[in-house]
Design a protein around this motif. Sequence first.
Motif, short mmCIF file in Angstrom:
data_model
loop_
_atom_site.label_atom_id
_atom_site.label_comp_id
_atom_site.label_asym_id
_atom_site.label_seq_id
_atom_site.Cartn_x
_atom_site.Cartn_y
_atom_site.Cartn_z
N LYS A 78 0.84 -1.20 0.00
CA LYS A 78 0.00 0.00 0.00
C LYS A 78 0.88 1.25 0.00
O LYS A 78 2.05 1.18 0.39
CB LYS A 78 -0.89 0.01 1.25
N VAL A 79 0.29 2.36 -0.39
CA VAL A 79 1.05 3.61 -0.44
C VAL A 79 1.71 3.90 0.91
O VAL A 79 2.87 4.30 0.98
CB VAL A 79 0.14 4.80 -0.82
N GLU A 80 0.95 3.69 1.97
CA GLU A 80 1.52 4.01 3.29
C GLU A 80 2.70 3.10 3.63
O GLU A 80 3.63 3.52 4.30
CB GLU A 80 0.44 3.93 4.39
N ASP A 81 2.65 1.86 3.14
CA ASP A 81 3.78 0.96 3.36
C ASP A 81 5.01 1.50 2.65
O ASP A 81 6.11 1.55 3.22
CB ASP A 81 3.47 -0.44 2.81
N ASP A 97 5.66 4.53 1.77
CA ASP A 97 6.14 5.73 2.45
C ASP A 97 6.97 5.37 3.68
O ASP A 97 8.04 5.93 3.91
CB ASP A 97 4.96 6.62 2.88
N LEU A 98 6.45 4.43 4.43
CA LEU A 98 7.14 4.00 5.64
C LEU A 98 8.52 3.44 5.31
O LEU A 98 9.52 3.78 5.95
CB LEU A 98 6.28 2.94 6.33
N HIS A 122 2.78 -3.65 14.21
CA HIS A 122 1.71 -2.80 13.70
C HIS A 122 1.62 -2.70 12.19
O HIS A 122 0.75 -2.01 11.67
CB HIS A 122 1.85 -1.39 14.29
N HIS A 123 2.53 -3.36 11.49
CA HIS A 123 2.48 -3.29 10.02
C HIS A 123 2.60 -4.68 9.44
O HIS A 123 3.64 -5.04 8.88
CB HIS A 123 3.59 -2.36 9.51
N GLU A 132 -5.74 -6.21 8.42
CA GLU A 132 -5.94 -4.80 8.14
C GLU A 132 -7.31 -4.35 8.61
O GLU A 132 -7.46 -3.30 9.24
CB GLU A 132 -5.79 -4.56 6.64
N ARG A 135 -9.06 1.04 15.31
CA ARG A 135 -8.84 2.49 15.31
C ARG A 135 -10.15 3.24 15.51
O ARG A 135 -10.22 4.23 16.21
CB ARG A 135 -8.21 2.92 13.98
#
Lengths: 264, 264
Positions: free
Chosen positions: A21-24, A26-27, A121-122, A254, A261
């Motif tokens: 994913k995009v957030e992955d 980025d991380l 967390h990922h 996920e 959350r």
Amino acid sequence: MVGENAQNALIAKLSHFGQLKVEDVDLLVALCAKEESFAPRTNISTEGEPPRSDFVLTSGMACRYRLMPNGTRQLLTFLIPGDFCDLRSFLLRSMDHSIGTILETRIAAIGRQTVTHLFAHHPRIAAALRWSAMQEEAMLRERIVSLGRRNAHGRVAHLLCELVWRQMANGSSDNHAIRLPLTQTDLADALGLTSVHVNRVLQEFRRDRLITLARQRLKLLDVPKLQGIAEFNRDYLHLDDTPIEVSRYLGQLENDELSARKEL
Amino acid sequence: MVGENAQNALIAKLSHFGQLKVEDVDLLVALCAKEESFAPRTNISTEGEPPRSDFVLTSGMACRYRLMPNGTRQLLTFLIPGDFCDLRSFLLRSMDHSIGTILETRIAAIGRQTVTHLFAHHPRIAAALRWSAMQEEAMLRERIVSLGRRNAHGRVAHLLCELVWRQMANGSSDNHAIRLPLTQTDLADALGLTSVHVNRVLQEFRRDRLITLARQRLKLLDVPKLQGIAEFNRDYLHLDDTPIEVSRYLGQLENDELSARKEL
DNA sequence: CGATCTGTTGATATCCTTCAATTTTGGTGG
DNA sequence: CCACCAAAATTGAAGGATATCAACAGATCG
């Protein structure tokens, strides 16, 4: 520019396990931010010393190796950009082998807490990193097969194929051509041969138009024939996509996290 | 009785990483409850097929191996009681090698959810299992060193030492003597040699009073000399206790969990 | 108690090493 | 840009470790 390539290598490699994913992404890119540089032919990590923290190799090239009492050397694996090294090594009191650079090499250290956080967390990244560790282990097994049951021609051909396929996987190979900054002595030490013999094998390969290799550029000219000589089957690199079950599992995790959350 | 030995093997092995709590031991013992049995010389897991779930080998002996196109075989590792196999393998679509039994062998399958649960809620066990995986990886590297840089005498001596030390670690060796149910062909396939040559090396070892080996009983008579021939250094088995830092970390996790429970 | 797998032995072949010299390459300073 | 140096690659000759092949002996097991 180099940094960008480096990130691409890590992303490109892990993408073979599954879509990130995009957030992955980025991380992971953020992880590689603070780099450390090592001169060619120096140690990143030394046998007998406590393991350093995990790191991503972001540019250059390195190898794991062991020195024997009589001075000979055995290279165990090559580390190329995108390789995530020594997950879990903090569990050990001391290194059982060394890691040394071939070229000027940059690494991005990943703190222990960061690793723990990623795993907690990922899950997608955690799974991808575990997959990457499995791949390295599979390469160790394949090397055993090479040393145990392939002759010199097979060993050389296999290693060349492996390096090319790995660099294809991390996006730094162009049409079966790669930069190969290894001396024939390096190759010999990886393959359990002498540099003299590696030399003769390489010359045969050149004579038979199987490869070109000069000035640190390797090009495989006749891939099918080389694969035949090497009995090379890329399956052990596990470059295909993720088993459906794993995808489902990750999707499930996920969802759990999302709902968790919302509850907060 | 067999079951008890089996549990002892797992507990004995993991205890080399760090002291386990009573509840950990109970949990691990419970894990090994439902066993499955395999006849000698049959496959537990086959190359190309999807990986089976993780398992603990509880009794008998097995090996990982690869078959080459020309019919030759390369053994990769030996699996003995107490070995926890294929953590993480569910991430892969298919096995890149087979696992076959040497003897009648029992395994206790560990479901995926169980593994996940262990890793999430039993950090001490999780760390011990990761340590065990590191140890197996270190043995792969050591095999590469053997095949690449030791002659036949060194290879044979090294493998014998490794098997004895591993069985000492899991509590099934008595005074450097073990049961060795391997044929000379098995040894040869593990060491990248022919059975003929293994035979000659073993005979030399016997003549020089370094070992006795008959009727599946191996005894090392002159350990220092064998270690010298093998250049065997047990450090790679990482049998010493846990780094202080890891102990602290695990203690910390435990406290966290206790306080979390109190809050419920 | 015979069949079959495993271990043992000897002769010969070969792949790879060893050793040593020479050439080529690549880098560095003048 | 050339001269120089060290490292890497190349070549040849000879030796050695291990493989191959084939036959036989010994063990194991239904």
